[in-house]
Design a protein around this motif. Structure first.
Motif, PDB file in Angstrom:
ATOM      1  N   PRO A  45       1.136  -1.621  -0.295  1.00  0.00           N
ATOM      2  CA  PRO A  45      -0.098  -0.063   0.365  1.00  0.00           C
ATOM      3  C   PRO A  45       1.118   1.393   0.315  1.00  0.00           C
ATOM      4  N   CYS A  46       0.640   2.117  -0.692  1.00  0.00           N
ATOM      5  CA  CYS A  46       1.230   3.448  -0.244  1.00  0.00           C
ATOM      6  C   CYS A  46       0.059   4.684  -1.204  1.00  0.00           C
ATOM      7  N   GLY A  47      -0.085   6.017  -0.401  1.00  0.00           N
ATOM      8  CA  GLY A  47      -0.884   6.744  -0.609  1.00  0.00           C
ATOM      9  C   GLY A  47      -0.198   7.554  -2.291  1.00  0.00           C
ATOM     10  N   ARG A  98      -2.353  10.217  -6.122  1.00  0.00           N
ATOM     11  CA  ARG A  98      -2.607   9.870  -5.087  1.00  0.00           C
ATOM     12  C   ARG A  98      -3.256   9.032  -5.125  1.00  0.00           C
ATOM     13  N   GLY A  99      -3.087   7.466  -4.181  1.00  0.00           N
ATOM     14  CA  GLY A  99      -3.406   5.983  -4.112  1.00  0.00           C
ATOM     15  C   GLY A  99      -4.675   6.584  -2.426  1.00  0.00           C
ATOM     16  N   PHE A 100      -5.596   5.500  -2.580  1.00  0.00           N
ATOM     17  CA  PHE A 100      -6.493   5.388  -1.901  1.00  0.00           C
ATOM     18  C   PHE A 100      -6.886   3.826  -1.456  1.00  0.00           C
ATOM     19  N   TYR A 101      -7.640   3.398  -0.096  1.00  0.00           N
ATOM     20  CA  TYR A 101      -7.984   2.108  -0.195  1.00  0.00           C
ATOM     21  C   TYR A 101      -9.174   1.950  -0.177  1.00  0.00           C
ATOM     22  N   LEU A 102     -10.066   1.082  -0.545  1.00  0.00           N
ATOM     23  CA  LEU A 102     -11.157   1.073  -0.138  1.00  0.00           C
ATOM     24  C   LEU A 102     -11.215  -0.830   0.481  1.00  0.00           C
ATOM     25  N   PHE A 103     -11.507  -0.707   1.736  1.00  0.00           N
ATOM     26  CA  PHE A 103     -11.804  -1.905   2.804  1.00  0.00           C
ATOM     27  C   PHE A 103     -12.779  -1.991   3.125  1.00  0.00           C
ATOM     28  N   VAL A 104     -14.073  -3.131   3.044  1.00  0.00           N
ATOM     29  CA  VAL A 104     -14.778  -3.524   3.060  1.00  0.00           C
ATOM     30  C   VAL A 104     -15.112  -4.771   3.781  1.00  0.00           C
ATOM     31  N   THR A 105     -16.047  -5.209   4.601  1.00  0.00           N
ATOM     32  CA  THR A 105     -16.324  -6.414   4.919  1.00  0.00           C
ATOM     33  C   THR A 105     -17.984  -7.113   4.016  1.00  0.00           C
ATOM     34  N   GLN A 106     -17.469  -8.078   3.753  1.00  0.00           N
ATOM     35  CA  GLN A 106     -18.748  -8.645   2.489  1.00  0.00           C
ATOM     36  C   GLN A 106     -19.510 -10.165   2.798  1.00  0.00           C
ATOM     37  N   SER A 107     -20.731  -9.940   3.458  1.00  0.00           N
ATOM     38  CA  SER A 107     -21.593 -10.865   3.583  1.00  0.00           C
ATOM     39  C   SER A 107     -21.875 -11.526   2.457  1.00  0.00           C
ATOM     40  N   GLN A 108     -22.425 -12.671   2.215  1.00  0.00           N
ATOM     41  CA  GLN A 108     -23.756 -13.094   1.343  1.00  0.00           C
ATOM     42  C   GLN A 108     -24.903 -14.248   1.961  1.00  0.00           C
ATOM     43  N   ILE A 109     -25.705 -12.973   1.655  1.00  0.00           N
ATOM     44  CA  ILE A 109     -27.183 -13.524   2.746  1.00  0.00           C
ATOM     45  C   ILE A 109     -27.907 -14.473   1.691  1.00  0.00           C
ATOM     46  N   GLY A 110     -27.126 -14.753   0.876  1.00  0.00           N
ATOM     47  CA  GLY A 110     -28.661 -15.593  -0.460  1.00  0.00           C
ATOM     48  C   GLY A 110     -27.760 -16.118  -1.635  1.00  0.00           C
ATOM     49  N   GLU A 111     -27.984 -16.299  -2.526  1.00  0.00           N
ATOM     50  CA  GLU A 111     -27.793 -16.943  -3.775  1.00  0.00           C
ATOM     51  C   GLU A 111     -27.698 -15.553  -5.124  1.00  0.00           C
ATOM     52  N   CYS A 118      -9.818   4.758   3.008  1.00  0.00           N
ATOM     53  CA  CYS A 118      -8.091   5.181   3.614  1.00  0.00           C
ATOM     54  C   CYS A 118      -7.562   6.124   2.732  1.00  0.00           C
ATOM     55  N   ASP A 119      -6.618   7.029   3.161  1.00  0.00           N
ATOM     56  CA  ASP A 119      -5.508   7.083   2.129  1.00  0.00           C
ATOM     57  C   ASP A 119      -5.108   5.900   3.103  1.00  0.00           C
ATOM     58  N   GLY A 120      -3.880   5.761   1.384  1.00  0.00           N
ATOM     59  CA  GLY A 120      -2.725   5.150   1.478  1.00  0.00           C
ATOM     60  C   GLY A 120      -1.293   5.590   2.256  1.00  0.00           C
ATOM     61  N   ASN A 121      -1.603   6.477   2.925  1.00  0.00           N
ATOM     62  CA  ASN A 121      -0.679   7.183   3.280  1.00  0.00           C
ATOM     63  C   ASN A 121      -0.851   7.148   4.440  1.00  0.00           C
ATOM     64  N   PRO A 160     -19.091   4.011   8.041  1.00  0.00           N
ATOM     65  CA  PRO A 160     -18.570   4.167   6.923  1.00  0.00           C
ATOM     66  C   PRO A 160     -17.838   5.615   7.412  1.00  0.00           C
ATOM     67  N   THR A 161     -17.139   5.353   6.756  1.00  0.00           N
ATOM     68  CA  THR A 161     -16.117   6.090   7.064  1.00  0.00           C
ATOM     69  C   THR A 161     -14.539   6.833   6.091  1.00  0.00           C
ATOM     70  N   LEU A 162     -14.816   8.104   6.005  1.00  0.00           N
ATOM     71  CA  LEU A 162     -13.004   8.584   5.174  1.00  0.00           C
ATOM     72  C   LEU A 162     -12.445   8.347   6.179  1.00  0.00           C
ATOM     73  N   VAL A 163     -11.312   8.410   5.491  1.00  0.00           N
ATOM     74  CA  VAL A 163     -10.031   8.978   6.385  1.00  0.00           C
ATOM     75  C   VAL A 163      -8.864   9.260   5.588  1.00  0.00           C
ATOM     76  N   THR A 164      -8.797  11.093   5.504  1.00  0.00           N
ATOM     77  CA  THR A 164      -7.884  11.796   4.289  1.00  0.00           C
ATOM     78  C   THR A 164      -6.702  12.742   5.480  1.00  0.00           C
ATOM     79  N   THR A 165      -5.714  13.212   4.740  1.00  0.00           N
ATOM     80  CA  THR A 165      -5.618  14.324   5.010  1.00  0.00           C
ATOM     81  C   THR A 165      -5.172  15.159   4.308  1.00  0.00           C
TER      82      THR A 165
END
Length: 323
Positions: free
Chosen positions: A142-144, A159-172, A183-186, A237-242
């Motif tokens: 990872p890098c900003g 500039r590099g940003f990263y989307l982190f998610v937790t996904q849950s399967q609830i059906g087919e 979040c900011d890669g930095n 849901p949150t955005l982390v940035t400089t």
């Protein structure tokens, strides 16, 4: 409904992207909404990445392009980094490469990092997603600041940003998002020289094995902290940035995060100032409660590690042999 507003040099593309992501996966009350994903078409493909691209594209102004890497024939290229680029062509065409390096109003790269959990695990994963000691970044750290290429195949940095998610399967083919953090890669690493040393060309070992047809790709496997383990960052849901001053875009400041620099750039090595980085945390107004802003100092657990690798898993045979 697709957005039609125009943008200018004061627009923060990460704020636009965050708003689009939040509205894709949550309703106005903050409840996760279900969505369908297409079947996987090829081994390295990820339907979730394509879903994110299409949904963000529909929700940002039409003058903003959301694209994946494609070859000269227009076909999607797997195994490229970043997963997406969000940019304003009218603000990028004809400008210098240097001017795009740190301008969030013109272009930003987006890498998607997704965790999968079963639906029955949802409740216990809301505050503590898996991989607490760190997460794999494979062969791209990872890098900003990240490298992309223009139409003439010349590199330039954005500039590099990263989307982190937790996904849950609830059906087919039906899913919902439990956690979402952009979040900011930095926040994870700002050492561009280290990033470049890993993503650049490396030498392979070839002609290996008894018959000389084996090879060793000498491929690094990198592990960095998992931001989804920080409870304050995933309650909503949150955005982390400089960046700062994003309230004008409909966001609310909810906290501040400090990280102590262990390996400072050469320009800062002789500085008498405390080497630290400060990041601002934002949420949409509908996700912001009455709690006072939080302050976090170095919230990531430093994983215990050794310079030596552990031996591969040993298969123990249930016999006792003589020497």
């Amino acid at each position: 409904m697709a957005a039609t507003l125009a943008i200018d040099e004061s627009t923060d593309l990460t704020a636009l992207t965050f708003r689009a992501l939040r509205d894709t996966f949550f309703d106005k009350n903050g409840k996760a909404v279900s969505y369908a994903l297409a079947d996987k078409k090829y081994v390295q493909g990820d339907p979730f990445d394509e879903f994110v691209r299409e949904e963000v594209r529909k929700r940002v102004p039409k003058c903003v392009e959301v694209s994946k890497s494609v070859d000269k024939n227009g076909k999607l290229k797997p195994l490229t980094s970043p997963d997406l680029l969000v940019f304003a062509p009218s603000l990028c065409d004809g400008v210098s490469r240097a001017s795009l390096c740190n301008d969030l109003s013109r272009i930003v790269g987006l890498e998607v990092k997704k965790f999968e959990v079963e639906d029955h695990e949802t409740k216990k994963r809301i505050r503590k997603p898996p991989r607490g000691s760190g997460m794999d970044f494979n062969s791209t750290p990872p890098c900003g600041t990240i490298t992309v290429y223009d139409l003439t195949e010349h590199p330039f940095q954005v500039r590099g940003f990263y989307l982190f998610v937790t996904q849950s399967q609830i059906g087919e083919n039906q899913y919902k998002i439990i956690n979402l953090l952009l979040c900011d890669g930095n926040l994870l690493n700002e050492d561009f020289e280290f990033y470049s040393s890993i993503v650049g060309t490396r030498s392979k070992k070839i002609g290996l094995g008894t018959y000389g047809d084996g090879l060793d790709r000498v491929r690094p496997m990198l592990v960095f902290p998992n931001p989804l383990r920080v409870a304050e960052l995933i309650t909503k849901p949150t955005l982390v940035t400089t960046a700062s001053g994003l309230e004008a875009g409909g966001l609310s400041f909810v906290g501040r995060l400090h990280r102590t620099v262990v390996r400072a750039p050469a320009a800062e090595a002789s500085s008498t100032q405390v080497n630290s980085r400060i990041f601002n945390c934002y949420r949409t107004k509908e996700d912001t409660g009455s709690e006072p802003p939080f302050t976090l100092a170095d919230p990531f657990n430093r994983a215990k590690s050794s310079e030596k690798t552990a031996p591969r898993g040993r298969f123990k045979v249930n016999v006792r042999l003589a020497d």
